[in-house]
Design an enzyme around this catalytic site. Structure first.
Site, PDB file in Angstrom:
ATOM      1  N   THR A   1       6.333  19.588  47.456  1.00  0.00           N
ATOM      2  CA  THR A   1       7.576  20.006  46.805  1.00  0.00           C
ATOM      3  C   THR A   1       7.392  20.063  45.297  1.00  0.00           C
ATOM      4  OG1 THR A   1       8.867  18.965  48.559  1.00  0.00           O
ATOM      5  CG2 THR A   1      10.020  19.466  46.519  1.00  0.00           C
TER       6      THR A   1
ATOM      7  N   TYR B   1      15.879  24.994  57.295  1.00  0.00           N
ATOM      8  CA  TYR B   1      16.719  26.155  57.616  1.00  0.00           C
ATOM      9  C   TYR B   1      16.970  26.321  59.108  1.00  0.00           C
ATOM     10  CZ  TYR B   1      18.983  30.680  57.354  1.00  0.00           C
ATOM     11  OH  TYR B   1      19.897  31.685  57.467  1.00  0.00           O
TER      12      TYR B   1
ATOM     13  N   TYR C   1       6.951  14.408  56.725  1.00  0.00           N
ATOM     14  CA  TYR C   1       7.683  14.366  55.451  1.00  0.00           C
ATOM     15  C   TYR C   1       9.155  14.637  55.732  1.00  0.00           C
ATOM     16  CZ  TYR C   1       8.857  15.929  50.625  1.00  0.00           C
ATOM     17  OH  TYR C   1       9.417  16.120  49.381  1.00  0.00           O
TER      18      TYR C   1
ATOM     19  N   ARG D   1      16.738  18.529  50.928  1.00  0.00           N
ATOM     20  CA  ARG D   1      16.207  19.883  50.773  1.00  0.00           C
ATOM     21  C   ARG D   1      16.179  20.656  52.086  1.00  0.00           C
ATOM     22  NH1 ARG D   1      13.190  21.239  45.976  1.00  0.00           N
ATOM     23  NH2 ARG D   1      13.052  19.474  44.534  1.00  0.00           N
TER      24      ARG D   1
ATOM     25  N   LYS E   1       6.356  10.187  55.082  1.00  0.00           N
ATOM     26  CA  LYS E   1       6.916  10.121  53.729  1.00  0.00           C
ATOM     27  C   LYS E   1       8.424  10.213  53.886  1.00  0.00           C
ATOM     28  CE  LYS E   1       7.312  12.569  49.315  1.00  0.00           C
ATOM     29  NZ  LYS E   1       6.960  13.793  48.527  1.00  0.00           N
TER      30      LYS E   1
ATOM     31  N   ILE F   1       4.735   8.116  47.361  1.00  0.00           N
ATOM     32  CA  ILE F   1       4.248   9.424  46.923  1.00  0.00           C
ATOM     33  C   ILE F   1       5.164   9.815  45.784  1.00  0.00           C
ATOM     34  CG2 ILE F   1       3.858  11.832  47.554  1.00  0.00           C
ATOM     35  CD1 ILE F   1       3.189  10.896  50.371  1.00  0.00           C
TER      36      ILE F   1
END
Length: 294
Positions: free
Chosen positions: A47, A110, A136, A141, A164, A206
């Protein structure tokens, strides 16, 4: 026992750009800056690395360049996720061929997959991958928040080794760590939650802010993991405002701006992201000055 990819601090590297192209000279500078500061791993094309606006060829080239530059000194983790499972598989296979030591695979965005869809997605990627897979979860997001029960199920796959977790729900992270056991690593995806997650059994962070203070974030993690909890807490308190400043606008706009102020790369981002507002840049510069970074 599964092999832990890293323990401590991994920097989620920005991808430096210049006139619309990847700035490899600055990327090398950032890699060396982080490794010399003692980080435990590096992440490219995530990202923070603006992978969403990079072509497949660009991603492969960045991963290959990073692998050559790192030269095995620390683990190199490549972001390879997609909301199209077939593309995630292809990217993961390509990343391994390019020299990545592990793949960071975001939950499909999405499409908003069901629990069964998430399991099948990650199994497809992990089955095809010759390197370990780190899941992740970043629901702010993706609009997908993977459930602890689903993480537990996926953690049984021999090639899915870590998560993560970039949601603010610490109690959820605690459940995941408890349910999956020490054989499965959980990393904080939020700088300000690194200590809480490690206190619950997490293996590290991270990090975004470690782009600019890799030495500090590495020392913070190592202090905590070796029993100096008070020292780690003191360091976090000293740098907490800087951690939060990295998200005064959408990541990686602030951290790239900070790196530009420090002379490490340009603050060029790709649309639809754009430069910081003058007001926020002034606040960021003050924070950098206060911490002796410029």
């Amino acid at each position: 026992m599964k092999k832990t990819v890293f323990t401590g601090c991994a920097t989620a590297l920005v991808t430096p750009f210049s006139d619309g192209e990847v700035d490899y000279k600055s990327l090398k500078r950032l890699i060396e800056y982080n490794i010399s500061a003692g980080v435990d791993a590096l992440v490219v094309c995530g990202t923070t690395g603006e992978a969403a606006t990079m072509s497949g060829d660009e991603q492969s080239q960045v991963i290959s360049f990073a692998a050559d530059t790192v030269a095995g000194r620390v683990p190199l983790i490549a972001g390879t996720g997609s909301n199209d499972t077939s593309i995630a598989v292809k990217r993961t296979v390509a990343a391994a061929k390019a020299g990545a030591d592990a793949a960071l695979v975001v939950t499909p965005y999405y499409n908003k997959a069901t629990d069964s869809g998430l399991v099948r997605h990650y199994h497809a990627v992990a089955d095809a991958s010759s390197v370990p897979v780190i899941m992740y979860n970043v629901p702010t997001r993706t609009c997908v928040d993977i459930k602890p029960e689903t993480v537990k199920l996926l953690s049984k796959h021999e090639n899915i080794v870590a998560l993560k977790e970039a949601s603010p729900d610490v109690s959820k992270a605690a459940r995941i760590i408890s349910m999956c056991g020490d054989d499965f690593a959980v990393y904080s995806g939020n700088d300000d939650l690194a200590l809480p997650l490690m206190s619950l059994g997490g293996k590290g962070v991270i990090s975004v802010v470690s782009n600019i203070i890799p030495d500090i974030m590495s020392e913070l993690c190592h202090a905590f993991l070796t029993g100096d909890c008070r020292g780690a807490a003191k360091t976090e308190s000293e740098y907490y405002s800087l951690m939060k400043m990295m998200f005064i606008e959408v990541n990686p706009i602030p951290v790239k701006t900070a790196l530009a102020e420090m002379g490490l790369c340009q603050d060029e981002v790709r649309l639809p992201m754009c430069e910081m507002t003058a007001e926020n840049r002034k606040k960021l510069v003050k924070e950098l000055i206060d911490h002796g970074l410029i």
